[in-house]
Design an enzyme around this catalytic site. Structure first.
Site, PDB file in Angstrom:
ATOM      1  N   ASN A   7       0.846  -1.102   0.138  1.00 48.32           N
ATOM      2  CA  ASN A   7       0.103   0.198  -0.167  1.00 48.32           C
ATOM      3  C   ASN A   7       1.050   1.119   0.089  1.00 48.32           C
ATOM      4  O   ASN A   7       1.927   1.237   0.368  1.00 48.32           O
ATOM      5  CB  ASN A   7      -1.158  -0.019   1.746  1.00 48.32           C
ATOM      6  CG  ASN A   7      -0.425   0.122   2.342  1.00 48.32           C
ATOM      7  OD1 ASN A   7       0.485  -0.527   3.135  1.00 48.32           O
ATOM      8  ND2 ASN A   7      -1.144   0.852   3.413  1.00 48.32           N
TER       9      ASN A   7
ATOM     10  N   GLU B 267       0.471   5.238   0.938  1.00 48.40           N
ATOM     11  CA  GLU B 267      -0.727   6.231   0.927  1.00 48.40           C
ATOM     12  C   GLU B 267      -0.377   7.504   0.820  1.00 48.40           C
ATOM     13  O   GLU B 267       0.158   7.608  -0.098  1.00 48.40           O
ATOM     14  CB  GLU B 267      -0.610   5.807   2.650  1.00 48.40           C
ATOM     15  CG  GLU B 267      -1.398   4.773   3.420  1.00 48.40           C
ATOM     16  CD  GLU B 267      -1.439   4.755   4.431  1.00 48.40           C
ATOM     17  OE1 GLU B 267      -1.208   5.199   5.288  1.00 48.40           O
ATOM     18  OE2 GLU B 267      -1.739   4.137   5.048  1.00 48.40           O
TER      19      GLU B 267
ATOM     20  N   CYS C 186      -4.323   0.880  -2.586  1.00 47.72           N
ATOM     21  CA  CYS C 186      -3.544  -0.390  -1.592  1.00 47.72           C
ATOM     22  C   CYS C 186      -3.374  -1.643  -1.848  1.00 47.72           C
ATOM     23  O   CYS C 186      -2.747  -1.662  -3.556  1.00 47.72           O
ATOM     24  CB  CYS C 186      -4.864  -1.374  -1.603  1.00 47.72           C
ATOM     25  SG  CYS C 186      -6.760  -0.660  -1.090  1.00 47.72           S
TER      26      CYS C 186
ATOM     27  N   GLU D 210      -3.090  -4.865  -3.354  1.00 46.48           N
ATOM     28  CA  GLU D 210      -3.861  -5.639  -4.331  1.00 46.48           C
ATOM     29  C   GLU D 210      -3.528  -5.176  -5.135  1.00 46.48           C
ATOM     30  O   GLU D 210      -2.949  -6.050  -6.562  1.00 46.48           O
ATOM     31  CB  GLU D 210      -5.014  -5.944  -3.646  1.00 46.48           C
ATOM     32  CG  GLU D 210      -4.557  -6.532  -2.211  1.00 46.48           C
ATOM     33  CD  GLU D 210      -5.025  -5.669  -1.123  1.00 46.48           C
ATOM     34  OE1 GLU D 210      -5.140  -4.602  -1.102  1.00 46.48           O
ATOM     35  OE2 GLU D 210      -6.278  -6.342  -0.089  1.00 46.48           O
TER      36      GLU D 210
ATOM     37  N   CYS E 161     -10.088  -4.546   0.559  1.00 44.57           N
ATOM     38  CA  CYS E 161     -11.710  -3.595   0.544  1.00 44.57           C
ATOM     39  C   CYS E 161     -12.203  -4.259  -0.261  1.00 44.57           C
ATOM     40  O   CYS E 161     -12.173  -4.830  -0.867  1.00 44.57           O
ATOM     41  CB  CYS E 161     -10.960  -2.082   1.063  1.00 44.57           C
ATOM     42  SG  CYS E 161     -10.099  -2.016  -1.122  1.00 44.57           S
TER      43      CYS E 161
ATOM     44  N   CYS F 121     -10.865  -3.643  -4.125  1.00 41.68           N
ATOM     45  CA  CYS F 121     -10.035  -4.070  -4.574  1.00 41.68           C
ATOM     46  C   CYS F 121     -10.495  -5.509  -5.077  1.00 41.68           C
ATOM     47  O   CYS F 121     -10.250  -6.217  -6.005  1.00 41.68           O
ATOM     48  CB  CYS F 121      -8.855  -4.652  -3.605  1.00 41.68           C
ATOM     49  SG  CYS F 121      -7.543  -3.334  -3.313  1.00 41.68           S
TER      50      CYS F 121
HETATM   51 ZN    ZN Z   1      -8.347  -2.340  -0.999  1.00 44.11          ZN
END
Ligand code: ZN
Length: 161
Positions: free
Chosen positions: A62, A64, A73, A75, A112, A115
């Protein structure tokens, strides 16, 4: 009216020693790559490592940003890497792990919603199910056979035509 049911089976392992070697190797890599996450805001460091159908290994973490919605993210970083470096190649298995400064990394996390949508479309476009290995730095591990299980009633491109 008729009621319908959606259910799926998944595997639960009590720790990494129960996994077959190639799954354990992938999870070890996912756990390690969390160190490359850039997560100064959430302190939640996610690592994803995938074995592609051509045998190559691709990873993502990830990333940010001070402008929070700009963050991405692990993924989806991985999917972007895979699609760019090995276009058209399906993903056999993806291991997802995390580390945190706030909580103990001793249980699985799952992708999430955003994703899940991206992972599902990757399955569709490569016509290959993505097997997911979900785990923290230690403890219980969950294996799901396909992302399809994680996103029932998914929106897909057929709705756009
Ligand atoms: Zn995600």
């Amino acid at each position: 009216m008729k009621e319908q049911k959606f259910e799926f089976a998944y595997e639960v392992y009590s720790n990494i020693s129960e996994l077959r070697k190639e799954d354990a190797d992938l999870l070890v890599k996912a756990r390690a790559v969390t160190k490359h996450a850039y997560a100064p805001y959430s302190n939640f460091f996610v690592g994803a490592v995938a074995k592609l159908n051509n045998g190559e290994i691709v990873s993502g973490t990830n990333q940010e940003n001070a402008s929070y919605p700009v963050g991405i993210c692990a993924e989806r970083v991985l999917l972007g890497n895979a699609a760019t470096i090995y276009p058209g190649v399906g993903i056999d298995t993806m291991a997802i792990s995390y580390d945190s400064k706030e909580i103990k990394s001793d249980h699985p996390i799952s992708p999430c919603g955003m994703c899940r949508q991206s992972l599902l479309e990757y399955e569709t476009r490569t016509k290959k199910s993505i097997r997911l290995i979900l785990a923290g730095q230690e403890g219980e591990i969950i294996i799901v056979k396909t992302v399809e299980f994680l996103l029932p009633f998914a929106f897909n491109s057929s709705e756009l035509i």
